[in-house]
Scaffold this active site. Structure first.
Site, short mmCIF file in Angstrom:
data_model
loop_
_atom_site.label_atom_id
_atom_site.label_comp_id
_atom_site.label_asym_id
_atom_site.label_seq_id
_atom_site.Cartn_x
_atom_site.Cartn_y
_atom_site.Cartn_z
N ASP A 67 6.15 8.29 12.36
CA ASP A 67 5.53 9.48 11.78
C ASP A 67 4.57 10.17 12.74
O ASP A 67 4.22 9.61 13.79
CB ASP A 67 4.82 9.11 10.47
CG ASP A 67 4.01 7.82 10.57
OD1 ASP A 67 3.76 7.36 11.70
OD2 ASP A 67 3.62 7.28 9.53
N ASN A 135 -2.27 1.83 -0.36
CA ASN A 135 -1.60 2.27 -1.60
C ASN A 135 -0.12 1.90 -1.61
O ASN A 135 0.65 2.39 -2.44
CB ASN A 135 -1.78 3.78 -1.80
CG ASN A 135 -1.08 4.61 -0.72
OD1 ASN A 135 -0.49 4.05 0.22
ND2 ASN A 135 -1.12 5.92 -0.84
N HIS A 137 2.07 2.51 0.85
CA HIS A 137 2.97 3.39 1.60
C HIS A 137 3.49 2.69 2.85
O HIS A 137 2.86 1.77 3.38
CB HIS A 137 2.35 4.75 1.90
CG HIS A 137 1.33 4.81 3.00
ND1 HIS A 137 0.24 5.66 2.96
CD2 HIS A 137 1.24 4.18 4.19
CE1 HIS A 137 -0.46 5.53 4.07
NE2 HIS A 137 0.11 4.63 4.83
N GLU A 142 4.49 8.25 0.77
CA GLU A 142 3.45 7.98 -0.23
C GLU A 142 4.09 7.60 -1.57
O GLU A 142 5.29 7.83 -1.77
CB GLU A 142 2.58 9.24 -0.40
CG GLU A 142 1.84 9.68 0.87
CD GLU A 142 0.65 8.78 1.22
OE1 GLU A 142 0.59 7.61 0.80
OE2 GLU A 142 -0.25 9.27 1.95
C1 GLP Z 1 -0.99 5.14 8.53
C2 GLP Z 1 0.42 5.09 9.12
C3 GLP Z 1 1.19 3.89 8.62
C4 GLP Z 1 0.35 2.65 8.75
C5 GLP Z 1 -0.88 2.77 7.91
C6 GLP Z 1 -1.78 1.55 7.93
O1 GLP Z 1 -1.02 5.74 7.29
N1 GLP Z 1 1.17 6.27 8.84
O2 GLP Z 1 2.40 3.78 9.36
O3 GLP Z 1 1.09 1.52 8.34
O4 GLP Z 1 -1.62 3.88 8.42
O5 GLP Z 1 -2.62 1.59 9.03
P1 GLP Z 1 -3.46 0.37 9.57
O6 GLP Z 1 -2.47 -0.51 10.27
O7 GLP Z 1 -4.43 0.98 10.53
O8 GLP Z 1 -4.09 -0.27 8.40
#
Ligand code: GLP
Length: 242
Positions: A67, A135, A137, A142
């Site tokens: 993404d 959440n 995702h 989402e």
């Molecule tokens: C963002 C990314 C996700 C990732 C999530 C969790 O929203 N788009 O791909 O898994 O953050 O991030 P973190 O690993 O920093 O908790």
């Protein structure tokens, strides 16, 4: 889904690296699906160290990221393109032209989604690395995203904006829109590795494993995948124990 619970972040990273190394050593032309976020940083650090110490080569590897924030260019330090270069690509021998990600600055968002979806269709991933949002995702899919979704743009959930604000100077700076690989494309990877660490992921992990398979918790779709491994630390896996 195979579940591996280990002590802490370092052990999660060790285990994830072990699986990644198996894929890359077994196929020097492997196609990697990669993720941003803080969770995979330990994995990437181990890939870099292994490249430096053992010469594991990524010269023929291809990568596709999940993404990207909309309206954020690849040279902006807040972009996921920049994050990947800084934390992995600039430190291994992958060719940057083989490392793909959505163009956050695309003027025609629909055309960009179509371009990326076609690219993904032509480069099936051998392994997909995922983190998980608090959440539930995955990538920026989402709650409520259809399981059959392909690359699309998304308005980020308020909770995601809040979670991601820690990486920005001010919450107002967090982009509200993003491009994301769709759930059906994530599911196409031959193998999926989902990493979760920290107590703030415990509810999402519990829901993913023990709750219903529902579009309200996007990560639950992974229970339908034939080769998905969850690696989590004790804090993220705490609710799975009883
Ligand atoms: C963002 C990314 C996700 C990732 C999530 C969790 O929203 N788009 O791909 O898994 O953050 O991030 P973190 O690993 O920093 O908790």
């Amino acid at each position: 889904m195979k579940i591996i619970i280990v002590k802490d972040y370092e052990k999660v990273s060790d285990k994830a690296f072990e699986i990644m190394k198996e894929v890359v050593s077994g196929n020097p032309e492997a196609v990697l699906g990669l993720a941003t976020g803080t969770t995979p940083l330990g994995l990437y650090a181990r890939m870099i160290a292994d490249h430096e110490e053992n010469g594991t080569s990524y010269a023929r590897v291809k990568a596709a990221n999940l993404d990207e924030y909309a309206g954020v260019g690849k040279d902006n330090p807040n972009s996921y393109a920049y994050f990947m270069r800084k934390n992995l690509f600039d430190k291994i021998d992958i060719k940057l032209e083989n490392a793909h990600i959505e163009n956050g600055m695309a003027l025609n968002a629909d055309a960009e989604c179509k371009r990326y979806a076609e690219l993904l269709a032509n480069m099936p991933r051998d392994i997909q690395v995922l983190g998980i949002g608090s959440n539930g995702h995955i990538a920026f899919n989402e709650p409520g995203t259809p399981f059959d979704s392909v690359t699309h743009t998304v308005e980020l959930a308020e909770s995601t904006v809040r979670d991601n604000a820690r990486l920005f100077d001010r919450i107002e700076d967090v982009p509200r829109k993003a491009f994301t690989m769709g759930l059906s494309e994530i599911m196409q990877a031959k193998k999926i590795l989902i990493l979760a660490t920290g107590a703030n992921k415990a509810d999402a992990v519990y829901g993913m494993i023990r709750g219903e398979v529902t579009e309200q918790l996007p990560a639950s779709v992974l229970r339908k995948h034939p080769d998905c491994v969850l690696i989590c630390d004790e804090a993220a896996g705490s609710r799975l124990k009883n």
